[in-house]
Scaffold this motif. Structure first.
Motif, PDB file in Angstrom:
ATOM      1  N   CYS A  82      30.595  31.304 -56.855  1.00  0.00           N
ATOM      2  CA  CYS A  82      30.036  29.950 -56.696  1.00  0.00           C
ATOM      3  C   CYS A  82      28.509  29.989 -56.746  1.00  0.00           C
ATOM      4  O   CYS A  82      27.872  29.097 -57.317  1.00  0.00           O
ATOM      5  CB  CYS A  82      30.492  29.340 -55.370  1.00  0.00           C
ATOM      6  N   LYS A  83      27.930  31.028 -56.176  1.00  0.00           N
ATOM      7  CA  LYS A  83      26.473  31.147 -56.156  1.00  0.00           C
ATOM      8  C   LYS A  83      25.896  31.405 -57.542  1.00  0.00           C
ATOM      9  O   LYS A  83      24.708  31.183 -57.780  1.00  0.00           O
ATOM     10  CB  LYS A  83      26.059  32.260 -55.192  1.00  0.00           C
ATOM     11  N   MET A  84      26.729  31.898 -58.464  1.00  0.00           N
ATOM     12  CA  MET A  84      26.249  32.177 -59.828  1.00  0.00           C
ATOM     13  C   MET A  84      26.388  30.971 -60.757  1.00  0.00           C
ATOM     14  O   MET A  84      25.839  30.965 -61.856  1.00  0.00           O
ATOM     15  CB  MET A  84      27.011  33.369 -60.420  1.00  0.00           C
ATOM     16  N   LEU A  85      27.130  29.951 -60.325  1.00  0.00           N
ATOM     17  CA  LEU A  85      27.270  28.749 -61.141  1.00  0.00           C
ATOM     18  C   LEU A  85      25.948  27.985 -61.175  1.00  0.00           C
ATOM     19  O   LEU A  85      25.159  28.046 -60.225  1.00  0.00           O
ATOM     20  CB  LEU A  85      28.369  27.851 -60.579  1.00  0.00           C
ATOM     21  N   ARG A  86      25.737  27.227 -62.236  1.00  0.00           N
ATOM     22  CA  ARG A  86      24.492  26.465 -62.345  1.00  0.00           C
ATOM     23  C   ARG A  86      24.790  25.014 -62.722  1.00  0.00           C
ATOM     24  O   ARG A  86      25.884  24.691 -63.181  1.00  0.00           O
ATOM     25  CB  ARG A  86      23.564  27.094 -63.379  1.00  0.00           C
ATOM     26  N   GLU A  87      23.816  24.180 -62.540  1.00  0.00           N
ATOM     27  CA  GLU A  87      23.978  22.751 -62.809  1.00  0.00           C
ATOM     28  C   GLU A  87      24.358  22.509 -64.273  1.00  0.00           C
ATOM     29  O   GLU A  87      23.760  23.066 -65.189  1.00  0.00           O
ATOM     30  CB  GLU A  87      22.690  21.995 -62.488  1.00  0.00           C
ATOM     31  N   LEU A  95      41.524  25.502 -58.878  1.00  0.00           N
ATOM     32  CA  LEU A  95      40.569  25.292 -57.788  1.00  0.00           C
ATOM     33  C   LEU A  95      41.238  25.134 -56.422  1.00  0.00           C
ATOM     34  O   LEU A  95      40.819  25.738 -55.445  1.00  0.00           O
ATOM     35  CB  LEU A  95      39.691  24.065 -58.084  1.00  0.00           C
ATOM     36  N   HIS A  96      42.245  24.263 -56.310  1.00  0.00           N
ATOM     37  CA  HIS A  96      42.940  24.030 -55.037  1.00  0.00           C
ATOM     38  C   HIS A  96      41.939  23.731 -53.925  1.00  0.00           C
ATOM     39  O   HIS A  96      41.839  24.439 -52.913  1.00  0.00           O
ATOM     40  CB  HIS A  96      43.805  25.237 -54.657  1.00  0.00           C
ATOM     41  N   LEU A  97      41.172  22.662 -54.101  1.00  0.00           N
ATOM     42  CA  LEU A  97      40.041  22.386 -53.215  1.00  0.00           C
ATOM     43  C   LEU A  97      40.420  21.784 -51.863  1.00  0.00           C
ATOM     44  O   LEU A  97      39.720  22.021 -50.874  1.00  0.00           O
ATOM     45  CB  LEU A  97      39.055  21.447 -53.919  1.00  0.00           C
ATOM     46  N   ALA A  98      41.489  20.997 -51.808  1.00  0.00           N
ATOM     47  CA  ALA A  98      41.767  20.231 -50.583  1.00  0.00           C
ATOM     48  C   ALA A  98      41.823  21.093 -49.316  1.00  0.00           C
ATOM     49  O   ALA A  98      41.287  20.683 -48.282  1.00  0.00           O
ATOM     50  CB  ALA A  98      43.051  19.423 -50.749  1.00  0.00           C
ATOM     51  N   PRO A  99      42.436  22.282 -49.346  1.00  0.00           N
ATOM     52  CA  PRO A  99      42.449  23.101 -48.130  1.00  0.00           C
ATOM     53  C   PRO A  99      41.286  24.084 -48.041  1.00  0.00           C
ATOM     54  O   PRO A  99      41.302  24.979 -47.197  1.00  0.00           O
ATOM     55  CB  PRO A  99      43.781  23.858 -48.252  1.00  0.00           C
ATOM     56  N   ASP A 100      40.281  23.923 -48.894  1.00  0.00           N
ATOM     57  CA  ASP A 100      39.217  24.926 -48.998  1.00  0.00           C
ATOM     58  C   ASP A 100      37.827  24.271 -48.955  1.00  0.00           C
ATOM     59  O   ASP A 100      37.140  24.142 -49.969  1.00  0.00           O
ATOM     60  CB  ASP A 100      39.397  25.706 -50.304  1.00  0.00           C
ATOM     61  N   PRO A 101      37.373  23.856 -47.777  1.00  0.00           N
ATOM     62  CA  PRO A 101      36.078  23.168 -47.680  1.00  0.00           C
ATOM     63  C   PRO A 101      34.895  24.035 -48.101  1.00  0.00           C
ATOM     64  O   PRO A 101      33.913  23.522 -48.638  1.00  0.00           O
ATOM     65  CB  PRO A 101      35.981  22.788 -46.195  1.00  0.00           C
ATOM     66  N   GLU A 102      34.966  25.345 -47.880  1.00  0.00           N
ATOM     67  CA  GLU A 102      33.837  26.212 -48.241  1.00  0.00           C
ATOM     68  C   GLU A 102      33.648  26.266 -49.752  1.00  0.00           C
ATOM     69  O   GLU A 102      32.524  26.183 -50.258  1.00  0.00           O
ATOM     70  CB  GLU A 102      34.052  27.617 -47.672  1.00  0.00           C
ATOM     71  N   GLN A 103      34.757  26.419 -50.488  1.00  0.00           N
ATOM     72  CA  GLN A 103      34.649  26.437 -51.944  1.00  0.00           C
ATOM     73  C   GLN A 103      34.153  25.089 -52.461  1.00  0.00           C
ATOM     74  O   GLN A 103      33.302  25.037 -53.367  1.00  0.00           O
ATOM     75  CB  GLN A 103      36.005  26.762 -52.586  1.00  0.00           C
ATOM     76  N   THR A 104      34.677  24.014 -51.887  1.00  0.00           N
ATOM     77  CA  THR A 104      34.259  22.681 -52.318  1.00  0.00           C
ATOM     78  C   THR A 104      32.758  22.497 -52.138  1.00  0.00           C
ATOM     79  O   THR A 104      32.062  22.013 -53.043  1.00  0.00           O
ATOM     80  CB  THR A 104      35.024  21.599 -51.535  1.00  0.00           C
ATOM     81  N   LYS A 105      32.251  22.923 -50.992  1.00  0.00           N
ATOM     82  CA  LYS A 105      30.801  22.817 -50.752  1.00  0.00           C
ATOM     83  C   LYS A 105      30.028  23.662 -51.768  1.00  0.00           C
ATOM     84  O   LYS A 105      28.994  23.231 -52.286  1.00  0.00           O
ATOM     85  CB  LYS A 105      30.463  23.266 -49.333  1.00  0.00           C
ATOM     86  N   GLY A 106      30.537  24.853 -52.054  1.00  0.00           N
ATOM     87  CA  GLY A 106      29.875  25.719 -53.018  1.00  0.00           C
ATOM     88  C   GLY A 106      29.789  25.083 -54.394  1.00  0.00           C
ATOM     89  O   GLY A 106      28.754  25.155 -55.066  1.00  0.00           O
ATOM     90  N   LEU A 107      30.867  24.427 -54.809  1.00  0.00           N
ATOM     91  CA  LEU A 107      30.887  23.770 -56.114  1.00  0.00           C
ATOM     92  C   LEU A 107      29.990  22.539 -56.122  1.00  0.00           C
ATOM     93  O   LEU A 107      29.277  22.278 -57.103  1.00  0.00           O
ATOM     94  CB  LEU A 107      32.317  23.391 -56.489  1.00  0.00           C
ATOM     95  N   VAL A 108      30.013  21.769 -55.045  1.00  0.00           N
ATOM     96  CA  VAL A 108      29.146  20.593 -54.944  1.00  0.00           C
ATOM     97  C   VAL A 108      27.685  21.018 -54.997  1.00  0.00           C
ATOM     98  O   VAL A 108      26.873  20.443 -55.732  1.00  0.00           O
ATOM     99  CB  VAL A 108      29.454  19.805 -53.645  1.00  0.00           C
ATOM    100  N   ASP A 109      27.342  22.049 -54.254  1.00  0.00           N
ATOM    101  CA  ASP A 109      25.958  22.521 -54.216  1.00  0.00           C
ATOM    102  C   ASP A 109      25.496  23.087 -55.557  1.00  0.00           C
ATOM    103  O   ASP A 109      24.306  23.029 -55.886  1.00  0.00           O
ATOM    104  CB  ASP A 109      25.785  23.586 -53.129  1.00  0.00           C
ATOM    105  N   SER A 110      26.432  23.634 -56.328  1.00  0.00           N
ATOM    106  CA  SER A 110      26.066  24.274 -57.597  1.00  0.00           C
ATOM    107  C   SER A 110      25.663  23.271 -58.673  1.00  0.00           C
ATOM    108  O   SER A 110      24.932  23.612 -59.605  1.00  0.00           O
ATOM    109  CB  SER A 110      27.240  25.113 -58.119  1.00  0.00           C
ATOM    110  N   GLY A 111      26.177  22.042 -58.582  1.00  0.00           N
ATOM    111  CA  GLY A 111      25.928  21.051 -59.624  1.00  0.00           C
ATOM    112  C   GLY A 111      26.767  21.256 -60.867  1.00  0.00           C
ATOM    113  O   GLY A 111      26.578  20.597 -61.895  1.00  0.00           O
TER     114      GLY A 111
END
Length: 372
Positions: A82-87, A95-111
């Motif tokens: 997630c930290k390597m993704l860019r805007e 993805l399976h985001l609903a049970p995974d708030p940390e991944q969701t935040k990582g993707l949101v922050d990445s743009g």
């Protein structure tokens, strides 16, 4: 478009986002593909095979993420990914985001533009990119459950199909969708006494017809579920609410009524699991015991048969990957409402309602995000 395929880093995950045939198809459309070295070695696909198909091999994931306009994976990005993704970079994977708030935040922050295989639809209520892995997981659930029932594995020592003069195991399948049907198919084939529960009467009717009454179909209610679970040797959790967290249908109280050494296999664990006592496990340590019941809750079950799973998955994803590469993500998603259902996160906004509702994000409709 420059497309990148990194090596999967989840524990015992050997699947890969593209096969050489997929590379060749994309290359034939004029696209460039870079593949991390050894990405397919776990399933017998060498770097040389990728190169022969038209890919360029690169030494590490950092280069894949740094250069690729679209990254094609299998499993959800781990924290370091997630930290390597860019805007503006496109990520196409489960993805399976609903049970995974940390991944969701990582993707949101990445743009990044995160498109989830599991929510792409087919316009008829089906999930074409989830279906092949659901088929695999459904069939695997029975062999995994049968193994866990062996006494040496902590189970109750019951043979799934029994033998002449000895009753077979009672298998209860919760959910009659793709996973449930495939689980029931294998269990019936192995000679088990199978009951399948669902809330769709048309689906139950179809299952009754297709199995020619070789299993029992029941309408799923609290009462029927409680009764069946208490009698079961093996329970398969095959419940799905697309994109959302799975409902906790089997409570701890129900679990306490089960036979000692009975087994549950929670195929819904990618979406949080449908048993109250479920927590994700790995192929390295697949089971644990709670309330005397063996729990098998591996979050990437199809990774256990990684070669079969990779080829089945890429057969399904290829048309969508081509559309994204040929048209660019924005036009591809605007042109195809079914593919647009896969857009979960776009440039810092959550664009899939079930995920937004579950995790408390403001929801922006996918079409609105794409036109912004």
């Amino acid at each position: 478009m420059l497309i990148g395929v990194p090596k999967e880093i989840k524990v015992h995950e050997y699947r890969v986002g593209l096969t050489p045939a997929g590379v060749r198809e994309l290359a034939a459309h004029g696209h460039q593909i870079i593949v991390q070295t050894q990405a397919g070695v776990g399933i017998g696909i060498s770097d040389a095979l990728y190169e022969a198909a038209g890919a360029k091999i690169v030494p590490d994931a950092a280069e894949v993420f740094a250069r690729a306009e679209m990254v094609i994976k299998v499993k959800e990005p781990q924290a370091v990914e997630c930290k390597m993704l860019r805007e503006g970079q496109v990520l196409f994977t489960y993805l399976h985001l609903a049970p995974d708030p940390e991944q969701t935040k990582g993707l949101v922050d990445s743009g990044a533009i995160a498109i989830a295989y599991e929510t792409v639809s087919d316009g008829r209520g089906g999930l074409p990119l989830l279906a092949p892995m659901s088929e695999v997981a459904g069939r695997m659930s029975i062999q995994a459950g049968a193994h866990a029932m062996e006494k040496a594995q902590g189970g109750n020592g019951v043979l799934l199909g029994g033998v002449p003069g000895v009753a077979p195991a009672k298998v209860v399948v919760i959910g009659g969708g793709v996973v449930g049907y495939n689980a029931a198919r294998v269990a019936v084939g192995m000679g088990a006494d199978v009951t399948i529960l669902d809330r769709s009467l048309p689906r139950l009717g179809w299952l009754d017809t297709i199995f020619e009454r070789r299993l029992t179909t029941l309408y799923s209610s609290v009462d029927s579920l409680e009764n069946e679970v208490s009698q079961a040797d093996l329970v398969i959790g095959a419940v799905l609410v697309p994109g959302a967290a799975a409902p906790k249908l089997v409570t701890r109280a129900m679990l306490k009524t089960m036979k000692p050494g009975a087994v549950i296999v929670d195929v819904a664990i990618d979406q949080g699991g449908c048993f109250e006592t479920s927590r994700a496990t790995t192929h390295q340590n697949p089971t644990y015991v709670e309330e005397g019941v063996v729990h098998y809750c591996v979050a990437n079950m199809p990774g256990g048969v990684a070669r079969t799973s990779t080829f089945a998955l890429t057969n399904a994803t290829m048309p969508f990957a081509l559309a994204l590469a040929d048209k660019g993500y924005r036009k591809a998603l605007l042109d195809d409402a079914n593919l647009r259902e896969g857009l979960n996160v776009s440039r810092g906004k959550v664009t899939y309602k079930a995920v937004a509702d579950t995790l408390g994000y403001a929801y922006q409709p996918a079409e609105e995000a794409l036109k912004a």
